[in-house]
Design a protein around this motif. Structure first.
Motif, PDB file in Angstrom:
ATOM      1  N   LYS A 111      14.068  -0.799 -30.180  1.00 42.08           N
ATOM      2  CA  LYS A 111      13.750  -0.623 -29.039  1.00 42.08           C
ATOM      3  C   LYS A 111      12.982  -1.588 -28.360  1.00 42.08           C
ATOM      4  CE  LYS A 111      13.020   4.398 -30.338  1.00 42.08           C
ATOM      5  NZ  LYS A 111      11.890   5.482 -30.712  1.00 42.08           N
ATOM      6  N   ARG A 112      13.697  -2.757 -28.266  1.00 43.81           N
ATOM      7  CA  ARG A 112      13.187  -3.972 -27.459  1.00 43.81           C
ATOM      8  C   ARG A 112      13.445  -3.867 -26.054  1.00 43.81           C
ATOM      9  NH1 ARG A 112      14.957  -9.267 -31.566  1.00 43.81           N
ATOM     10  NH2 ARG A 112      13.198  -8.473 -33.122  1.00 43.81           N
ATOM     11  N   TRP A 113      12.381  -3.944 -25.141  1.00 47.05           N
ATOM     12  CA  TRP A 113      12.341  -4.019 -23.865  1.00 47.05           C
ATOM     13  C   TRP A 113      11.671  -5.129 -23.174  1.00 47.05           C
ATOM     14  CZ3 TRP A 113      14.403  -0.402 -20.324  1.00 47.05           C
ATOM     15  CH2 TRP A 113      14.989   0.860 -21.196  1.00 47.05           C
ATOM     16  N   VAL A 114      12.294  -5.734 -22.075  1.00 45.10           N
ATOM     17  CA  VAL A 114      11.636  -6.830 -21.678  1.00 45.10           C
ATOM     18  C   VAL A 114      11.400  -6.347 -20.106  1.00 45.10           C
ATOM     19  CG1 VAL A 114      12.597  -8.430 -23.013  1.00 45.10           C
ATOM     20  CG2 VAL A 114      13.736  -7.781 -21.026  1.00 45.10           C
ATOM     21  N   ILE A 115      10.452  -7.152 -19.586  1.00 43.88           N
ATOM     22  CA  ILE A 115       9.991  -7.184 -18.261  1.00 43.88           C
ATOM     23  C   ILE A 115      10.367  -8.362 -17.337  1.00 43.88           C
ATOM     24  CG2 ILE A 115       7.700  -7.509 -18.416  1.00 43.88           C
ATOM     25  CD1 ILE A 115       7.060  -5.872 -16.179  1.00 43.88           C
ATOM     26  N   SER A 130      14.288  -3.782 -18.782  1.00 40.37           N
ATOM     27  CA  SER A 130      15.599  -3.904 -19.250  1.00 40.37           C
ATOM     28  C   SER A 130      15.519  -4.024 -20.790  1.00 40.37           C
ATOM     29  CB  SER A 130      16.455  -4.968 -18.670  1.00 40.37           C
ATOM     30  OG  SER A 130      17.692  -4.874 -19.096  1.00 40.37           O
ATOM     31  N   ARG A 131      16.623  -3.578 -21.259  1.00 41.43           N
ATOM     32  CA  ARG A 131      16.691  -3.756 -23.047  1.00 41.43           C
ATOM     33  C   ARG A 131      18.189  -4.301 -23.256  1.00 41.43           C
ATOM     34  NH1 ARG A 131      19.171   0.336 -25.877  1.00 41.43           N
ATOM     35  NH2 ARG A 131      20.155   2.146 -24.868  1.00 41.43           N
ATOM     36  N   SER A 132      18.808  -4.854 -22.269  1.00 40.24           N
ATOM     37  CA  SER A 132      20.154  -5.228 -22.110  1.00 40.24           C
ATOM     38  C   SER A 132      20.507  -6.769 -21.626  1.00 40.24           C
ATOM     39  CB  SER A 132      21.376  -4.305 -21.830  1.00 40.24           C
ATOM     40  OG  SER A 132      22.425  -5.028 -21.567  1.00 40.24           O
ATOM     41  N   MET A 133      20.836  -7.589 -22.266  1.00 37.80           N
ATOM     42  CA  MET A 133      21.113  -8.788 -21.536  1.00 37.80           C
ATOM     43  C   MET A 133      22.040  -8.604 -20.356  1.00 37.80           C
ATOM     44  SD  MET A 133      19.959 -12.092 -21.487  1.00 37.80           S
ATOM     45  CE  MET A 133      20.505 -13.345 -20.626  1.00 37.80           C
ATOM     46  N   THR A 134      23.403  -7.803 -20.695  1.00 36.16           N
ATOM     47  CA  THR A 134      24.223  -7.599 -19.678  1.00 36.16           C
ATOM     48  C   THR A 134      23.713  -6.843 -18.602  1.00 36.16           C
ATOM     49  OG1 THR A 134      25.735  -7.105 -21.356  1.00 36.16           O
ATOM     50  CG2 THR A 134      26.364  -6.202 -19.275  1.00 36.16           C
ATOM     51  N   ASP A 135      22.563  -6.019 -18.572  1.00 36.76           N
ATOM     52  CA  ASP A 135      21.971  -5.444 -17.516  1.00 36.76           C
ATOM     53  C   ASP A 135      20.986  -6.241 -16.772  1.00 36.76           C
ATOM     54  OD1 ASP A 135      20.742  -3.029 -16.090  1.00 36.76           O
ATOM     55  OD2 ASP A 135      19.157  -3.580 -17.002  1.00 36.76           O
ATOM     56  N   VAL A 136      20.326  -7.465 -17.697  1.00 38.55           N
ATOM     57  CA  VAL A 136      19.690  -8.377 -16.856  1.00 38.55           C
ATOM     58  C   VAL A 136      20.269  -9.132 -15.895  1.00 38.55           C
ATOM     59  CG1 VAL A 136      18.280 -10.477 -17.247  1.00 38.55           C
ATOM     60  CG2 VAL A 136      18.003  -8.410 -18.526  1.00 38.55           C
ATOM     61  N   PRO A 197       6.594   5.419 -22.833  1.00 40.58           N
ATOM     62  CA  PRO A 197       7.483   4.286 -23.420  1.00 40.58           C
ATOM     63  C   PRO A 197       8.515   4.331 -22.575  1.00 40.58           C
ATOM     64  CG  PRO A 197       6.260   5.329 -25.434  1.00 40.58           C
ATOM     65  CD  PRO A 197       6.097   6.302 -24.107  1.00 40.58           C
ATOM     66  N   PRO A 198       9.173   2.946 -22.355  1.00 39.08           N
ATOM     67  CA  PRO A 198      10.370   2.953 -21.606  1.00 39.08           C
ATOM     68  C   PRO A 198      11.648   3.481 -22.202  1.00 39.08           C
ATOM     69  CG  PRO A 198       9.686   0.843 -22.557  1.00 39.08           C
ATOM     70  CD  PRO A 198       8.609   1.823 -22.860  1.00 39.08           C
ATOM     71  N   THR A 199      12.236   4.177 -21.603  1.00 35.10           N
ATOM     72  CA  THR A 199      13.468   4.592 -21.963  1.00 35.10           C
ATOM     73  C   THR A 199      14.560   4.421 -20.808  1.00 35.10           C
ATOM     74  OG1 THR A 199      13.402   6.933 -21.000  1.00 35.10           O
ATOM     75  CG2 THR A 199      12.432   6.567 -23.362  1.00 35.10           C
ATOM     76  N   ASP A 200      16.030   4.784 -21.213  1.00 36.96           N
ATOM     77  CA  ASP A 200      16.903   4.400 -20.025  1.00 36.96           C
ATOM     78  C   ASP A 200      16.696   5.336 -18.986  1.00 36.96           C
ATOM     79  OD1 ASP A 200      18.403   2.499 -21.584  1.00 36.96           O
ATOM     80  OD2 ASP A 200      19.608   3.928 -22.459  1.00 36.96           O
ATOM     81  N   SER A 201      15.932   6.373 -19.013  1.00 36.63           N
ATOM     82  CA  SER A 201      15.929   7.458 -17.975  1.00 36.63           C
ATOM     83  C   SER A 201      14.702   7.160 -17.341  1.00 36.63           C
ATOM     84  CB  SER A 201      15.935   8.858 -18.649  1.00 36.63           C
ATOM     85  OG  SER A 201      14.845   9.148 -19.609  1.00 36.63           O
ATOM     86  N   ASN A 202      13.636   6.621 -17.853  1.00 30.01           N
ATOM     87  CA  ASN A 202      12.508   6.236 -17.067  1.00 30.01           C
ATOM     88  C   ASN A 202      12.152   4.728 -16.812  1.00 30.01           C
ATOM     89  OD1 ASN A 202      11.183   4.936 -19.126  1.00 30.01           O
ATOM     90  ND2 ASN A 202      10.075   6.833 -19.945  1.00 30.01           N
ATOM     91  N   ALA A 203      13.006   4.023 -16.912  1.00 31.96           N
ATOM     92  CA  ALA A 203      12.591   2.560 -16.817  1.00 31.96           C
ATOM     93  C   ALA A 203      12.506   2.274 -15.455  1.00 31.96           C
ATOM     94  CB  ALA A 203      13.680   1.710 -17.471  1.00 31.96           C
ATOM     95  N   ARG A 204      13.119   3.047 -14.616  1.00 30.86           N
ATOM     96  CA  ARG A 204      13.157   2.669 -13.224  1.00 30.86           C
ATOM     97  C   ARG A 204      12.034   3.417 -12.359  1.00 30.86           C
ATOM     98  NH1 ARG A 204      18.035   0.325 -10.955  1.00 30.86           N
ATOM     99  NH2 ARG A 204      19.494   0.023 -12.546  1.00 30.86           N
ATOM    100  N   SER A 205      11.169   4.113 -13.385  1.00 28.55           N
ATOM    101  CA  SER A 205       9.909   4.612 -12.619  1.00 28.55           C
ATOM    102  C   SER A 205       8.894   3.706 -12.426  1.00 28.55           C
ATOM    103  CB  SER A 205       9.338   5.965 -13.556  1.00 28.55           C
ATOM    104  OG  SER A 205      10.455   6.972 -13.900  1.00 28.55           O
ATOM    105  N   VAL A 206       8.994   3.120 -11.278  1.00 25.47           N
ATOM    106  CA  VAL A 206       8.152   1.763 -11.187  1.00 25.47           C
ATOM    107  C   VAL A 206       6.636   2.310 -11.096  1.00 25.47           C
ATOM    108  CG1 VAL A 206       9.901   0.548 -10.087  1.00 25.47           C
ATOM    109  CG2 VAL A 206       8.451   1.921  -8.538  1.00 25.47           C
ATOM    110  N   CYS A 207       6.300   3.497 -10.499  1.00 25.03           N
ATOM    111  CA  CYS A 207       4.726   3.881 -10.446  1.00 25.03           C
ATOM    112  C   CYS A 207       4.268   4.260 -11.861  1.00 25.03           C
ATOM    113  CB  CYS A 207       4.744   4.964  -9.447  1.00 25.03           C
ATOM    114  SG  CYS A 207       4.919   4.152  -7.682  1.00 25.03           S
TER     115      CYS A 207
END
Length: 301
Positions: A111-115, A130-136, A197-207
């Motif tokens: 579960k490695r995430w980066v900002i 993000s948790r994917s280099m492709t996504d970054v 904790p970040p997941t694919d579904s909440n990682a875009r919840s900036v607030c």
């Protein structure tokens, strides 16, 4: 509301009993207030012995995200015992391969995430998790030459179920010798939404993940706080009030503290400030050679 630097400056000088004067550079002032690098350059040309100026040459440059992370990264490699607070950091595009190895698919179970933070960004603009280099790389594709700082996304110390950060102010009065002062009053910035904790579904919840005031003030549940003694409500709160609430929460219940936090089970404010002073000292030591170099260069001009 006081939004302009001159408004805050006038409020401060009135409280101190100082006289505020404007117009061209004068030789009879004790302190020049400047708000930009260009103003600083002009001020340094006429600065006389005994006069002070409100900015340090080179401070803006070393505090940029990439420059700051480069200097702290070098110091952390040389003195890991003093820089345990510094998270793993990568500068893109130069260290893309190292980041790709960290985010490799075989590590997904960890579960490695980066900002990701643009070097030239401000007020939360362009920051994402993000948790994917492709996504970054996909999300940076519209600006292929953009330089960004990427850091491992750490677990959070929560209060009231929300993520927060502490903005602590340090006054540097000299770089040779180094002399600086830490203010024990600061600002605590809170997310409007509860943290998970970040997941694919909440990682875009900036607030829920980003404490930037410029983002949270646009949320429907944004709450303004004018009471410096209220550490329980508002997106911006005084740090002293928040530290009192943190001490109360840690002594009354463990539910406010994340189970995997490295924080002590009972919050101790004296220990907190001791660690802050060590962090400030280590950070200034990392920045000092560059600041001194810029200061000497400015004197020669």
């Amino acid at each position: 509301p006081m939004n302009r630097p001159i408004d805050i400056l006038r409020l401060s000088t009135d409280e101190l009993g100082w006289k505020l004067v404007g117009g061209p550079r004068r030789h009879d002032v004790d302190l020049y207030f400047v708000s930009s690098r260009d103003e600083l350059e002009e001020c340094l040309k006429v600065l006389r012995p005994g006069q002070l100026v409100s900015k340090l040459p080179g401070a803006h440059e070393v505090c940029a995200k990439l420059a700051f992370s480069a200097l702290l990264g070098v110091a952390a490699r040389l003195h890991p015992e003093r820089f345990g607070f510094w998270p793993r950091t990568w500068r893109l595009p130069d260290e893309s391969s190292d980041l790709a190895a960290f985010l490799a698919p075989e590590h997904r179970g960890a579960k490695r995430w980066v900002i990701v933070k643009p070097d030239d960004g401000s007020q939360g603009d362009g920051i994402f998790l993000s948790r994917s280099m492709t996504d970054v790389m996909s999300r940076l594709a519209h600006r292929p030459s953009q330089q960004v700082a990427v850091q491992e996304y750490l677990s959070c110390l929560l209060l009231g179920g929300c993520k927060w950060d502490a903005r602590i102010y340090v006054l540097v009065t000299s770089v040779d010798p180094l002399e600086c002062y830490v203010s024990h009053e600061g600002l605590a910035r809170f997310c409007v939404e509860s943290y998970c904790p970040p997941t694919d579904s909440n990682a875009r919840s900036v607030c829920a993940h980003l404490t930037n005031y410029s983002l949270n003030k646009l949320h429907a549940h944004f709450e303004h706080n004018n009471d410096p003694d209220n550490g329980l409500s508002g997106t911006k709160r005084s740090l002293s009030a928040v530290l009192r609430e943190l001490a109360k929460a840690s002594s009354e219940s463990a539910t406010e503290l994340p189970t995997k936090s490295s924080a002590p089970p009972r919050f101790n404010e004296a220990e907190f400030w001791f660690r802050v002073h060590r962090l400030v000292g280590a950070s200034m030591a990392a920045l000092l050679p560059t600041l001194r170099e810029r200061f000497v260069a400015a004197q020669r001009r």
